[in-house]
Scaffold this active site. Structure first.
Site, PDB file in Angstrom:
ATOM      1  CE  LYS A  87      -2.962   0.828  12.533  1.00 34.23           C
ATOM      2  NZ  LYS A  87      -1.878  -0.046  12.082  1.00 34.23           N
TER       3      LYS A  87
HETATM    4  C1  E4P Z   1       0.548   1.640  10.220  1.00 36.51           C
HETATM    5  O1  E4P Z   1       0.088   1.518  11.333  1.00 36.51           O
HETATM    6  C2  E4P Z   1       0.694   0.548   9.262  1.00 36.51           C
HETATM    7  O2  E4P Z   1       0.753  -0.673   9.963  1.00 36.51           O
HETATM    8  C3  E4P Z   1       1.961   0.605   8.463  1.00 36.51           C
HETATM    9  O3  E4P Z   1       2.807   1.650   8.871  1.00 36.51           O
HETATM   10  C4  E4P Z   1       1.826   0.390   7.026  1.00 36.51           C
HETATM   11  O4  E4P Z   1       3.111   0.382   6.460  1.00 36.51           O
HETATM   12  P1  E4P Z   1       3.421  -0.194   5.019  1.00 36.51           P
HETATM   13  O5  E4P Z   1       2.939   0.795   4.009  1.00 36.51           O
HETATM   14  O6  E4P Z   1       4.906  -0.335   4.996  1.00 36.51           O
HETATM   15  O7  E4P Z   1       2.692  -1.512   4.905  1.00 36.51           O
END
Ligand code: E4P
Length: 221
Positions: A87
């Protein structure tokens, strides 16, 4: 549509996996910190533990923000298990890193995407997944689902193979709307996945079926 769970919590990952509908896991540094996972060795071991629980698609985020650092860290993460997807944040060095990993056949997830232009760049750099954060856009009174629609249109116009991974999903209606738009993947909390199960008429209907069955069985005796 693939279902990913957005957590680093092993018990929740196992619960979603046991339900039989899980296609992967997304984590981020905040989610790892929430589980108290710190230190390089512990982080690596935790990713391995997640990989052992699921079939594929475990997004592991780099902490480095420079090209060389992201490459070094991403290659180490990818070496943990074939299921790892590296990522990478949507910044200039991140775009270069996406291109590098794409050439090497290492799968990537471009994270922190908040505009169609960023999603276009991620696709051109060969990202496997692009993660538009729809909940965080909704949080600032901007239509997150409209962004998913825009990305779907752009990717379809040009046949980009990058998969839209709708992230920052907060509730079951986000999941339904993403599915209607044609998002390839969604990632959200276990609560949003389990909320899809619920309908009061299902509960009432089941109660009635069981009661009628018991009544009929008692009459036969
Ligand atoms: C995506 O990969 C992120 O980990 C995540 O969806 C962020 O979500 P949040 O806005 O609820 O922290």
């Amino acid at each position: 549509m693939k279902f990913f769970i957005d957590t680093a919590n092993l018990a929740q990952i196992k619960e979603a996996q046991d339900l039989g509908v899980l296609d992967g896991v997304t984590t981020n540094p905040s989610l790892m910190a929430k589980e108290g996972i710190t230190g390089d060795d512990n982080v690596m071991a935790h990713y391995k533990a997640i990989c052992d629980l699921v079939d594929d698609n475990v997004s592991a985020e780099v902490i480095a923000t420079d090209f060389e650092g992201m490459i070094e860290e991403g290659e180490r993460l990818a070496a943990i298990d074939k299921k790892i997807v590296v990522k990478v944040p949507m910044i200039a060095d991140g775009v270069k890193a996406l291109k590098y990993f794409s050439k090497k056949g290492i799968r990537t997830n471009c994270t922190l995407v908040f505009s169609a232009g960023q999603a276009l760049l991620a696709a051109k750099a060969g990202a496997t997944y692009v993660s538009p954060f729809l909940g965080r856009l909704d949080d600032i009174s901007t239509d997150g689902l409209q962004l998913i629609e825009d990305i779907r249109l752009i990717y379809d116009n040009y046949g980009f193979e990058t998969q839209i991974l709708s992230a920052s999903v907060r509730h079951p209606m986000h999941i339904i709307e993403c599915a209607k738009i044609g998002s390839d993947v969604m990632t959200g909390p276990l609560s949003a996945i389990k909320a899809l199960l619920k309908h009061p008429l299902t509960d009432i209907g089941l109660q009635q079926f069981l009661a009628d069955h018991a009544k009929a069985a008692a009459t036969v005796k």
